[in-house]
Write a protein that holds these residues in place. Sequence first.
Motif, PDB file in Angstrom:
ATOM      1  N   GLN A   7      27.278  -7.155  21.278  1.00  0.00           N
ATOM      2  CA  GLN A   7      25.968  -7.785  21.172  1.00  0.00           C
ATOM      3  C   GLN A   7      26.061  -9.300  21.381  1.00  0.00           C
ATOM      4  N   GLU A   8      27.091  -9.939  20.865  1.00  0.00           N
ATOM      5  CA  GLU A   8      27.251 -11.385  21.020  1.00  0.00           C
ATOM      6  C   GLU A   8      27.368 -11.765  22.497  1.00  0.00           C
ATOM      7  N   VAL A  11      23.915 -11.406  24.204  1.00  0.00           N
ATOM      8  CA  VAL A  11      23.013 -12.540  23.953  1.00  0.00           C
ATOM      9  C   VAL A  11      23.332 -13.661  24.934  1.00  0.00           C
ATOM     10  N   GLN A  12      24.605 -13.951  25.119  1.00  0.00           N
ATOM     11  CA  GLN A  12      25.014 -14.984  26.070  1.00  0.00           C
ATOM     12  C   GLN A  12      24.592 -14.623  27.486  1.00  0.00           C
ATOM     13  N   TRP A  14      22.040 -12.686  28.433  1.00  0.00           N
ATOM     14  CA  TRP A  14      20.582 -12.847  28.559  1.00  0.00           C
ATOM     15  C   TRP A  14      20.232 -14.320  28.746  1.00  0.00           C
ATOM     16  N   ARG A  15      20.842 -15.184  27.959  1.00  0.00           N
ATOM     17  CA  ARG A  15      20.561 -16.626  28.084  1.00  0.00           C
ATOM     18  C   ARG A  15      21.067 -17.173  29.413  1.00  0.00           C
ATOM     19  N   ALA A 109      20.119  -7.818  21.599  1.00  0.00           N
ATOM     20  CA  ALA A 109      20.496  -9.126  22.133  1.00  0.00           C
ATOM     21  C   ALA A 109      19.318  -9.765  22.866  1.00  0.00           C
ATOM     22  N   TYR A 110      18.543  -8.948  23.583  1.00  0.00           N
ATOM     23  CA  TYR A 110      17.357  -9.477  24.269  1.00  0.00           C
ATOM     24  C   TYR A 110      16.376 -10.065  23.255  1.00  0.00           C
ATOM     25  N   LYS A 112      17.019 -11.308  20.387  1.00  0.00           N
ATOM     26  CA  LYS A 112      17.550 -12.573  19.865  1.00  0.00           C
ATOM     27  C   LYS A 112      17.434 -13.694  20.895  1.00  0.00           C
ATOM     28  N   ALA A 113      17.707 -13.383  22.146  1.00  0.00           N
ATOM     29  CA  ALA A 113      17.689 -14.405  23.194  1.00  0.00           C
ATOM     30  C   ALA A 113      16.267 -14.836  23.542  1.00  0.00           C
TER      31      ALA A 113
END
Length: 133
Positions: A7-8, A11-12, A14-15, A109-110, A112-113
């Motif tokens: 997941q970490e 997130v990266q 997606w960003r 992750a999406y 969060k991003a």
Amino acid sequence: MEIKNTQECFVQLWRELERTRRLLTSRYKRYCIRNILKDWFGTRATDDFIWEVCNSIIVDENDIPAYGWDVMPPPKMCPWKHRELLRAIVAVALKIGIRKVDAKALNKAYEKAFPQGKKLKSDRKKKNKKDNK
């Protein structure tokens, strides 16, 4: 960029999609799969690699892939296509099957991003209980 099935990392990624979109737009380049992969992977993004990623993406049965040349909308506006792109990138980069990519972690992750982004909706249709009777 080190790609992992976590997941970490998602997130990266997606960003990084949004950062890449802004970068390509500022350079007057097309925001497409081909240019995203070339930006992320450099010389490792060969035609074979790009073809493999494009061939792994399943968005719509009627969608004929242009093998990386189609302009992509921003990730916030059309997250499903980007989700499938990230699944394909992770699967090809890690040499695992696309179904082994952690889809739940990718969805979280999406969120969060892009907390204010368009919500991801599953394509699965729920059966209506009335239809089963």
